[in-house]
Scaffold this active site. Structure first.
Site, PDB file in Angstrom:
ATOM      1  N   GLU A  34       0.705  -1.130  -0.059  1.00 32.39           N
ATOM      2  CA  GLU A  34      -0.085   0.102  -0.146  1.00 32.39           C
ATOM      3  C   GLU A  34       0.810   1.225   0.133  1.00 32.39           C
ATOM      4  O   GLU A  34       1.787   1.309   0.884  1.00 32.39           O
ATOM      5  CB  GLU A  34      -0.671  -0.065   1.293  1.00 32.39           C
ATOM      6  N   ARG A 260       5.272 -13.339   9.521  1.00 28.67           N
ATOM      7  CA  ARG A 260       6.145 -11.981   9.125  1.00 28.67           C
ATOM      8  C   ARG A 260       7.121 -11.777   9.888  1.00 28.67           C
ATOM      9  O   ARG A 260       7.536 -12.489  10.904  1.00 28.67           O
ATOM     10  CB  ARG A 260       5.184 -10.721   9.444  1.00 28.67           C
ATOM     11  N   LYS A 270       4.498   0.417  10.370  1.00 30.48           N
ATOM     12  CA  LYS A 270       4.482   1.764   9.645  1.00 30.48           C
ATOM     13  C   LYS A 270       4.064   2.850  10.415  1.00 30.48           C
ATOM     14  O   LYS A 270       4.526   3.872  10.373  1.00 30.48           O
ATOM     15  CB  LYS A 270       3.433   1.735   8.486  1.00 30.48           C
TER      16      LYS A 270
HETATM   17  P1  ATP Z   1      -0.318  -1.995   6.969  1.00 32.96           P
HETATM   18  O1  ATP Z   1      -0.214  -2.158   8.182  1.00 32.96           O
HETATM   19  O2  ATP Z   1      -0.210  -0.749   6.547  1.00 32.96           O
HETATM   20  O3  ATP Z   1      -1.040  -3.032   5.925  1.00 32.96           O
HETATM   21  P2  ATP Z   1       1.635  -3.498   6.034  1.00 32.96           P
HETATM   22  O4  ATP Z   1       3.379  -3.653   6.668  1.00 32.96           O
HETATM   23  O5  ATP Z   1       1.039  -4.751   5.774  1.00 32.96           O
HETATM   24  O6  ATP Z   1       1.364  -2.435   6.656  1.00 32.96           O
HETATM   25  P3  ATP Z   1       1.907  -3.666   3.224  1.00 32.96           P
HETATM   26  O7  ATP Z   1       1.949  -2.146   2.170  1.00 32.96           O
HETATM   27  O8  ATP Z   1       0.388  -3.936   3.164  1.00 32.96           O
HETATM   28  O9  ATP Z   1       2.226  -2.971   4.378  1.00 32.96           O
HETATM   29  O10 ATP Z   1       2.532  -4.696   2.940  1.00 32.96           O
HETATM   30  C1  ATP Z   1       2.946  -5.043   1.435  1.00 32.96           C
HETATM   31  C2  ATP Z   1       3.343  -6.655   1.650  1.00 32.96           C
HETATM   32  O11 ATP Z   1       4.338  -6.898   2.391  1.00 32.96           O
HETATM   33  C3  ATP Z   1       2.232  -7.450   2.215  1.00 32.96           C
HETATM   34  O12 ATP Z   1       2.100  -8.516   1.320  1.00 32.96           O
HETATM   35  C4  ATP Z   1       2.555  -7.709   3.483  1.00 32.96           C
HETATM   36  O13 ATP Z   1       2.115  -9.007   3.987  1.00 32.96           O
HETATM   37  C5  ATP Z   1       4.133  -7.893   3.374  1.00 32.96           C
HETATM   38  N1  ATP Z   1       4.753  -7.546   4.719  1.00 32.96           N
HETATM   39  C6  ATP Z   1       4.625  -6.479   5.416  1.00 32.96           C
HETATM   40  N2  ATP Z   1       5.050  -6.464   6.638  1.00 32.96           N
HETATM   41  C7  ATP Z   1       5.918  -7.512   6.398  1.00 32.96           C
HETATM   42  C8  ATP Z   1       6.656  -8.378   7.465  1.00 32.96           C
HETATM   43  N3  ATP Z   1       7.155  -7.677   8.612  1.00 32.96           N
HETATM   44  N4  ATP Z   1       7.243  -9.496   7.242  1.00 32.96           N
HETATM   45  C9  ATP Z   1       6.909 -10.050   5.950  1.00 32.96           C
HETATM   46  N5  ATP Z   1       6.139  -9.513   5.224  1.00 32.96           N
HETATM   47  C10 ATP Z   1       5.758  -8.345   5.203  1.00 32.96           C
END
Ligand code: ATP
Ligand code: MG
Length: 556
Positions: A34, A260, A270
């Site tokens: 996002e 994650r 974030k």
């Molecule tokens: P939000 O809480 O804003 O959704 P987010 O960290 O999930 O934050 P996204 O931009 O939706 O942010 O993440 C993009 C991709 O990265 C998603 O597929 C998410 O699952 C993956 N991702 C985010 N954080 C992690 C993490 N700590 N470890 C592994 N994958 C991650």
């Protein structure tokens, strides 16, 4: 760094079975950020996984912006994300995709659900909706608007789109099951009314689709085979499947969840990163202390080192909490193999070489890398006055000391053995200068009749260049700053996470471009700052990583 062989994991097993059984002929993945913040090390795990699988199995990986929350999203973030993905060494297949590109199709599929009696327009307020939803232990209740006719729903949904109703006054909901034990299936909202201009579609839409509804359809429209996401979406998978099972779309990607990445001594949410930036605890999203890709890049971390880290931490459903040392170890190994060596002095103490003689005292050529002669060599110029590291001199040395001490000897790296004959102090008794003599018979050979074990680094005062050097340490003093119920994570900020020193470096670095990496011998790996370093004008280095692990080791 040589790319190491992939580590097997359960997602690879699924893919290999799907290819072997003929379920899929190729692998199509996507990375779906996002654009509401900068990417961090957790995202790097996801990027390496998605792009890496596509590479390994000869498939494709899309970059798709999941842009369904216009108030938080911007092109600034989207541009930085594209830059970061490329910097990590990956290229997405075809153009960048945007969930907003699919708004028209998403709308059509919503009408299809309405026509099938599987979606309805609801007038409950957000508070009422929460109350009707029930809890983990109590079933929800049907909304009084749940049984509107298909005609009425179609008419109201079209009017929602046309802007006839105020923000938040109506939603479109899937008609699934208010009594489902899975709260995600209790008639989830598919669309809400929101008059917020969108970064790509402007004011064209006043209704926006929800993430869960958007994501599965976007995946299907792109022909994604394996939709990889983090474990918190496990409970959303029945909804992912429900939507795709009830519309006419002809593609049903498999959602697979993995744990994650979380890292000790830092935060990767974030929202929390945003607070650190907006409250000025760090200098910006690219502060080298942050686990953002922009921050790590600025600090001098290499894409190769980060990719190796992603390989080593693996992929599974078990919690993935990793020490920063593991990441630092990968960066160190990569830099060890490729960074040219130079000498720099960060806490200078002046040494006068009293018997330095022009024409007799020589300078030496030194290799830039001990194992890589192809990197060449440089002259290490000596002079009558040199800087050594203050810590390399001790008046009352501890046992086993091999560095300089009054009356003692030490070798200057790539140069002579010197003896300390005199310690000069200022009015307050501080040591301000050492007066030493050179043993002229020791250039490139051992002294006769005695052993000199210690070797210290140094730079010649007349030739060295002044440099600002930024020494970074852990941003948090607590391994889990986020894990305390009664204490805010900001209470654990390390007040010593940044120390700026004025040091001296070999003249060789004068024209180094921004983002040039070196090993400063005996000190660590350093990188010229991406923004503040100006070749030939102002030298600014960031410490990327020390030579050895220094954190949390017992004293002594
Ligand atoms: P939000 O809480 O804003 O959704 P987010 O960290 O999930 O934050 P996204 O931009 O939706 O942010 O993440 C993009 C991709 O990265 C998603 O597929 C998410 O699952 C993956 N991702 C985010 N954080 C992690 C993490 N700590 N470890 C592994 N994958 C991650
Ligand atoms: Mg997310």
């Amino acid at each position: 760094m040589r790319e190491n062989a992939p580590v097997p994991h359960f997602i690879r097993t699924i893919i290999e079975q799907d290819l072997a059984s003929g379920k899929h002929r190729t692998v199509v993945t996507r990375f779906p950020p996002e654009p509401n913040g900068y990417l961090h090390i957790g995202h790097a795990k996801s990027i390496c996984l998605n792009f890496g699988l596509a590479e390994d199995y000869g498939g494709r990986c899309n970059l798709r912006f999941d842009d369904t929350n216009p108030e938080k999203e911007s092109m600034e973030y989207a541009n930085a994300i594209m830059e970061d993905v490329r910097w990590l060494g990956y290229q997405w297949d075809g153009p960048v995709r945007w969930a907003s590109d699919y708004f028209p199709q998403l709308y059509e599929y919503a009408e299809e659900l309405i026509r099938k009696g599987l979606a309805y327009v609801d007038d409950l307020t957000p508070d009422e909706m929460r109350e009707y939803r029930g809890t983990l232990t109590e079933p929800g209740r049907d909304s009084p608007w749940r049984n509107r006719s298909v005609e009425e729903n179609l008419d109201l949904f079209r009017r929602m789109r046309a802007g006839e109703f105020p923000d938040g006054s109506k939603t479109l909901r899937a008609k699934i099951d208010m009594k489902s034990p899975n709260i995600n299936l209790r008639d989830p909202v598919l669309y809400r009314i929101k008059r917020v201009p969108h970064l790509r579609t402007g004011t064209q839409w006043v209704i926006y689709p929800m993430y869960d509804y958007t994501h599965c359809i976007s995946d299907a429209l792109e022909g994604i085979t394996h939709s990889l996401c983090t474990l918190e979406f496990e409970d959303h998978r029945p909804l992912y499947d429900w939507v795709l099972d009830h519309i006419t779309i002809g593609c049903h990607p498999q959602q697979i969840e993995f744990a994650r990445l979380e890292m000790r001594h830092t935060v990767t949410s974030k929202r929390k990163l945003n607070l650190l930036v907006s409250e000025g605890h760090v200098s910006g999203w690219d502060d080298p202390r942050l686990p953002t890709l922009q921050g790590m890049r600025r600090r001098g971390y290499t894409p190769e080192g980060i990719r190796e880290f992603a390989r080593r931490i693996g992929v599974s459903k078990a919690a993935n909490i990793v020490d920063l040392e593991v990441l630092e170890g990968c960066i160190r190994e990569d830099l060890e193999a490729r960074a040219p060596r130079v000498m720099a002095v960060l806490k200078p103490l002046k040494v006068v070489l009293t018997n330095y003689t022009d024409g007799v005292t020589l300078s030496r050529e030194a290799p830039l890398h001990p194992q890589r002669p192809e990197l060449g060599s440089r002259l290490v110029p000596l002079g009558r006055e040199i800087w050594i590291e203050r810590d390399d001199f001790a008046e009352t040395p501890p046992p086993g000391w091999q560095r300089l001490t009054p009356g003692g000897e030490v070798r200057l790296r790539y140069s002579y053995v010197i003896r300390c004959n005199e310690v000069v102090r200022d009015a307050r008794g501080e040591v301000v200068e050492l007066r030493c003599s050179i043993d002229h018979d020791t250039l490139g050979q051992n002294p006769v009749g005695r052993k000199v074990k210690g070797v210290i680094h140094w730079v010649a005062c007349a030739h060295a260049l002044p440099a600002e050097v930024r020494l970074y340490d852990r941003l948090f003093t607590d391994p889990d700053p986020d894990g305390h119920k009664d204490r805010d994570f900001r209470e654990f900020l390390n007040p010593h996470s940044l120390q700026v020193v004025q040091g001296w470096v070999e003249p060789l670095v004068r024209d180094a471009a921004p983002e040039t990496r070196y090993q400063f011998e005996r000190l660590g790996y350093f990188c010229t700052d991406r923004y503040d370093h100006r070749p030939g004008e102002r030298i600014v280095f960031n410490r990327t990583v020390t030579l050895k692990e220094t954190w949390a080791k017992p004293q002594g």
